[in-house]
Enzyme design. Structure first.
Site, PDB file in Angstrom:
ATOM      1  N   ASP A 159      12.699   3.050   2.001  1.00  9.88           N
ATOM      2  CA  ASP A 159      11.822   3.175   3.161  1.00  9.88           C
ATOM      3  C   ASP A 159      12.464   2.648   4.437  1.00  9.88           C
ATOM      4  OD1 ASP A 159      11.634   0.481   2.433  1.00  9.88           O
ATOM      5  OD2 ASP A 159       9.478   0.540   2.037  1.00  9.88           O
ATOM      6  N   SER A 203       0.842  -1.194   0.000  1.00  8.02           N
ATOM      7  CA  SER A 203       0.000   0.000   0.000  1.00  8.02           C
ATOM      8  C   SER A 203       0.874   1.240   0.000  1.00  8.02           C
ATOM      9  CB  SER A 203      -0.938   0.015   1.223  1.00  8.02           C
ATOM     10  OG  SER A 203      -0.197   0.154   2.416  1.00  8.02           O
ATOM     11  N   GLY A 204       0.274   2.343  -0.431  1.00 12.99           N
ATOM     12  CA  GLY A 204       0.943   3.633  -0.367  1.00 12.99           C
ATOM     13  C   GLY A 204       0.149   4.567   0.521  1.00 12.99           C
TER      14      GLY A 204
END
Length: 483
Positions: free
Chosen positions: A238, A18-19
């Site tokens: 990330d 997911s973003g």
């Protein structure tokens, strides 16, 4: 006279499933995070190739920036290793290939014929993983698409390019390509030359905190933002952003960044490129402030995510409660086994692994879930023990950040397995680290120590104390190693 409001920074954080776009307000002693948009990241198979739906992700980014409102800056982070290719006009040549696609099968063996594994590790410090960018580039050579390519952009750099029109290659993400020398913090030109890889495909390197352009006029119109809005290069891998947000107060800590993957290791001042480190499959990735993340990749919550998908997405809280009542360490699997890399039929593959090693085969979703979480905790323990052994760095506490920080059973099992106190949170560590690098670049936060102290005050972690000794965990690891 009214006080100036705390500056607002937009973090675009793209995960493998997911973003999200989050806005962080940062000021003296203040950090407030707000999620303004979340969107799915669903891969698409076209023909035999698994690809990222990068245009859908970009639409999610634009929607998130529209919801963010006025911001002082935008930063982008994402998962590592994958890239998009641009032609001579700067247009994307097809959707980027997903790292779980099978096109790199057998490529590592061909690479080792030119550059032996030990030499490659001494040059780049990166662990062997079949999906590393190096192997993807080697697999793509000879295709019509690759022949037409003039530029290669890692995923966050591609998003930044579409937002600003300016191309660059952010260093922390570049360090996952297996083409960076972690000692010089520059490209490993000798390695690339021996393999025939043209590093000219990649734009110049950027460091975290460097300017990456401003939102283009049509982006401003699409998002409703009033320009100029700068884009700041953050720690765009990330995991690098997540480690920057670890609320540690000293250096004697280990971290586990959890999500689709678990990345477990230590923060160091220099890479460890010994043969022992290579054989233990530890990687040396670059972080902010000249740091090195000496860590091991573990399959992570992908195992559970795939099981949930196979089961029709049952209620997770109820499933975890049932798993907590299952006998501990009844069955464990190697959470780093490449057999679990591809999507599909995960419960069956876990059952097959247990059957093949003579262990009780999980018969219910609760038993499979407990097997997954016990196996992850065991893999976390082994990674931290190995990292401590390989570096000689003491570890007094474990910081677990990312989505797994919300999984209280996983946190407690990891504390039990490691025999150390565990501090869980923040859950959105990558977005927090993204915001804090922007805040530092804009003079709102002085340095990394202040940033971490700010996280500890604003998002206090949850503490888990280990229960009992680690004998059962040590025995389970010995059983697993013996198979």
């Amino acid at each position: 006279m009214p006080l100036n409001p705390a500056p607002r920074f937009a973090a675009v954080d793209l995960g493998a499933s997911s973003g999200r776009v989050m806005v962080g307000r940062v000021g003296p002693g203040r950090l407030v995070m707000e999620e303004v948009r979340r969107f799915a990241n669903t891969p698409v198979r076209t023909g035999s190739t698994l690809r990222w739906d990068i245009l859908a992700l970009y639409a999610g980014v634009l929607s998130g920036l529209r919801a963010a409102g006025p911001v002082a800056s935008v930063g982008i982070d994402s998962w590592a290793v994958d890239y998009g290719l641009l032609d001579a006009d700067g247009d994307l040549l097809g959707n980027p290939v997903h790292y779980r696609d099978g096109r790199t099968e057998g490529v590592a063996e061909k690479v080792r014929a030119s550059v032996p594994a030990a030499e490659l590790y001494r040059a780049t410090g990166l662990q062997h993983a079949p999906f590393n960018t190096l192997y993807q580039l080697m697999a793509a050579r000879g295709t019509a698409q690759f022949s037409a390519a003039r530029t290669a952009l890692l995923i966050p750099d591609l998003i930044a390019y579409w937002l600003t029109g300016q191309a660059g290659t952010e260093l922390t993400n570049a360090s996952t390509t297996q083409l960076i020398d972690p000692g010089t913090r520059d490209w490993s030109y000798e390695t690339a030359g021996r393999l025939g890889i043209d590093l000219g495909l990649f734009p110049p390197l950027r460091r975290p905190g460097a300017p990456a352009g401003e939102l283009l006029p049509h982006v401003l119109a699409e998002t409703g933002l009033a320009g100029p809005v700068p884009v700041t290069a953050v720690a765009s891998h990330d995991t690098a952003s997540a480690v920057a947000a670890v609320p540690a107060s000293g250096s004697d800590f280990a971290y586990i960044c959890t999500g689709t993957w678990s990345l477990a290791g230590l923060e160091l001042d220099a890479p460890v490129r010994t043969e022992e480190s290579r054989e233990a499959n530890f990687t040396n990735e670059l972080g902010v402030d000249g740091t090195v993340r000496h860590l091991r990749n573990i399959m992570g919550l992908w195992l559970l995510q795939e099981c949930l998908r196979d089961w029709g997405d049952p209620d997770l809280a109820a499933l975890l409660a049932a798993a907590a009542d299952v006998a501990p360490l009844r069955s464990v699997v190697d959470a780093g086994d490449p057999a679990f890399l591809a999507p599909g039929r995960m419960p069956d593959r876990i059952a097959a692994a247990c059957r093949a090693t003579g262990q009780p085969v999980p018969g219910t979703p609760a038993e499979t879930t407990r097997c997954v979480l016990d196996s992850l905790a065991l893999a976390h323990r082994k990674a931290i023990l190995d990292a401590r052994r390989l570096t000689g760095q003491p570890v007094g506490v474990v910081h677990l950040v990312g989505g797994g920080a919300r999984n209280t059973l996983l946190c407690q099992l990891t504390a039990d397995a490691c025999g150390l106190p565990l501090l869980a949170g923040p859950a959105e560590a990558a977005a927090v680290g993204n915001v804090l690098v922007q805040a530092r670049a804009h003079g709102v936060v002085a340095d990394g120590a202040e940033a971490r102290a700010l996280v500890a005050r604003a998002i206090p972690p949850t503490r888990y104390e280990p229960r009992g000794d680690t004998t059962a965990w040590r025995t389970a690891q010995e059983r697993l190693d013996a198979r």
